[in-house]
Motif scaffolding. Structure first.
Motif, short mmCIF file in Angstrom:
data_model
loop_
_atom_site.label_atom_id
_atom_site.label_comp_id
_atom_site.label_asym_id
_atom_site.label_seq_id
_atom_site.Cartn_x
_atom_site.Cartn_y
_atom_site.Cartn_z
N THR A 151 0.86 -1.17 0.00
CA THR A 151 0.00 0.00 0.00
C THR A 151 0.90 1.22 0.00
O THR A 151 1.80 1.32 0.82
N GLN A 152 0.68 2.13 -0.93
CA GLN A 152 1.47 3.36 -0.99
C GLN A 152 0.55 4.53 -0.69
O GLN A 152 -0.61 4.52 -1.05
N ALA A 153 1.10 5.55 -0.02
CA ALA A 153 0.32 6.72 0.34
C ALA A 153 1.16 7.98 0.19
O ALA A 153 2.37 7.95 0.35
N PHE A 154 0.49 9.07 -0.14
CA PHE A 154 1.14 10.35 -0.26
C PHE A 154 0.78 11.24 0.91
O PHE A 154 -0.34 11.19 1.40
N ALA A 155 1.72 12.06 1.34
CA ALA A 155 1.47 13.07 2.36
C ALA A 155 1.93 14.41 1.82
O ALA A 155 3.07 14.54 1.35
N ILE A 156 1.07 15.40 1.85
CA ILE A 156 1.41 16.74 1.39
C ILE A 156 2.25 17.40 2.48
O ILE A 156 1.84 17.49 3.62
N VAL A 157 3.44 17.86 2.13
CA VAL A 157 4.32 18.53 3.08
C VAL A 157 4.09 20.03 3.02
O VAL A 157 3.89 20.69 4.03
N ASP A 158 4.17 20.59 1.82
CA ASP A 158 3.90 22.01 1.61
C ASP A 158 3.50 22.20 0.16
O ASP A 158 3.26 21.23 -0.56
N ALA A 159 3.43 23.44 -0.29
CA ALA A 159 2.94 23.73 -1.64
C ALA A 159 3.87 23.22 -2.73
O ALA A 159 3.47 23.09 -3.88
N ASN A 160 5.12 22.90 -2.37
CA ASN A 160 6.10 22.50 -3.36
C ASN A 160 6.58 21.05 -3.20
O ASN A 160 7.30 20.54 -4.05
N THR A 161 6.20 20.38 -2.11
CA THR A 161 6.77 19.07 -1.80
C THR A 161 5.71 18.11 -1.27
O THR A 161 4.84 18.50 -0.50
N PHE A 162 5.80 16.83 -1.68
CA PHE A 162 5.01 15.78 -1.05
C PHE A 162 5.88 14.55 -0.91
O PHE A 162 6.94 14.45 -1.50
N GLU A 163 5.43 13.63 -0.06
CA GLU A 163 6.20 12.42 0.23
C GLU A 163 5.38 11.18 -0.08
O GLU A 163 4.17 11.17 0.09
N LEU A 164 6.07 10.15 -0.50
CA LEU A 164 5.46 8.85 -0.79
C LEU A 164 6.03 7.84 0.18
O LEU A 164 7.25 7.70 0.31
N SER A 165 5.16 7.16 0.88
CA SER A 165 5.59 6.09 1.78
C SER A 165 4.83 4.82 1.40
O SER A 165 3.87 4.86 0.66
N ALA A 166 5.29 3.68 1.93
CA ALA A 166 4.66 2.41 1.59
C ALA A 166 4.62 1.48 2.80
O ALA A 166 5.48 1.55 3.69
N LEU A 167 3.62 0.62 2.81
CA LEU A 167 3.48 -0.41 3.84
C LEU A 167 3.40 -1.77 3.17
O LEU A 167 2.76 -1.93 2.13
N SER A 168 4.03 -2.76 3.80
CA SER A 168 3.93 -4.14 3.32
C SER A 168 2.56 -4.69 3.68
O SER A 168 1.83 -4.07 4.48
N PRO A 169 2.19 -5.86 3.16
CA PRO A 169 0.91 -6.46 3.55
C PRO A 169 0.80 -6.69 5.06
O PRO A 169 -0.30 -6.67 5.61
N ALA A 170 1.93 -6.86 5.74
CA ALA A 170 1.93 -7.06 7.19
C ALA A 170 1.88 -5.74 7.96
O ALA A 170 1.83 -5.74 9.19
N GLY A 171 1.94 -4.61 7.24
CA GLY A 171 1.86 -3.31 7.90
C GLY A 171 3.19 -2.68 8.26
O GLY A 171 3.23 -1.65 8.92
N ALA A 172 4.30 -3.26 7.82
CA ALA A 172 5.62 -2.71 8.11
C ALA A 172 5.98 -1.65 7.07
O ALA A 172 5.63 -1.77 5.90
N SER A 173 6.69 -0.61 7.48
CA SER A 173 7.18 0.40 6.54
C SER A 173 8.23 -0.23 5.64
O SER A 173 9.14 -0.91 6.10
N VAL A 174 8.09 0.00 4.34
CA VAL A 174 9.02 -0.53 3.34
C VAL A 174 9.30 0.56 2.31
O VAL A 174 8.59 1.56 2.24
N ASP A 175 10.33 0.35 1.51
CA ASP A 175 10.62 1.30 0.44
C ASP A 175 9.49 1.30 -0.58
O ASP A 175 8.99 0.24 -0.96
N PRO A 176 9.09 2.48 -1.04
CA PRO A 176 8.07 2.55 -2.08
C PRO A 176 8.55 1.87 -3.36
O PRO A 176 9.73 1.86 -3.68
N GLU A 177 7.62 1.31 -4.07
CA GLU A 177 7.88 0.64 -5.35
C GLU A 177 7.84 1.68 -6.47
O GLU A 177 7.37 2.79 -6.28
N PRO A 178 8.27 1.29 -7.66
CA PRO A 178 8.10 2.20 -8.81
C PRO A 178 6.63 2.58 -8.94
O PRO A 178 5.75 1.78 -8.63
N CYS A 179 6.40 3.81 -9.37
CA CYS A 179 5.02 4.28 -9.47
C CYS A 179 4.90 5.40 -10.49
O CYS A 179 5.90 5.91 -11.00
N ALA A 180 3.69 5.76 -10.75
CA ALA A 180 3.38 6.94 -11.55
C ALA A 180 2.40 7.75 -10.72
O ALA A 180 1.61 7.20 -9.96
#
Length: 121
Positions: free
Chosen positions: A85-114
């Protein structure tokens, strides 16, 4: 038919003016930024994306032209990775972040995306 002004494009109500290429970006239904990002992370195709940098289980995306505020939307398509599961968080007007969770709920590196961003610049 005359060319639409920026205000007419933002209002998106006129049916009597033409949208010129230089004004289309102001229409609320048009993506203001988009990119395809691989696992490096490297930008393989983009519009209005200055950079993508990797952190621990996080990608930070900086836009070339900022939004007018933090009220914008990021829509994504995960292109790899089973069950993440990947999710975006808006940081400010110029920046956002992409994070990801494994099926077990652990933080993992985001996969390739568009992704594509919509809102007011």
């Amino acid at each position: 038919i005359g060319a639409a002004t920026q205000a007419e494009m933002e209002a998106a109500t006129s049916t009597t003016v033409a949208a010129s290429p230089g004004r289309t970006q102001y229409h609320p239904g048009v993506a203001k930024a988009w990119a395809k990002v691989d696992v490096t992370p490297a930008i393989t195709a983009s519009y209005n994306v200055a950079s993508v940098t990797a952190g621990t289980n996080l990608l930070t995306v900086d836009l070339t032209t900022a939004f007018s505020g933090t009220e914008y939307v990021v829509e994504s398509l995960q292109t790899a990775g089973a069950g993440r599961t990947q999710a975006f968080a808006i940081v400010d007007a110029n920046t956002f972040e992409l994070s990801a969770l494994s099926p077990a709920g652990a933080s993992v590196d985001p996969e390739p995306c568009a992704f594509a961003c919509y809102g007011d610049q």
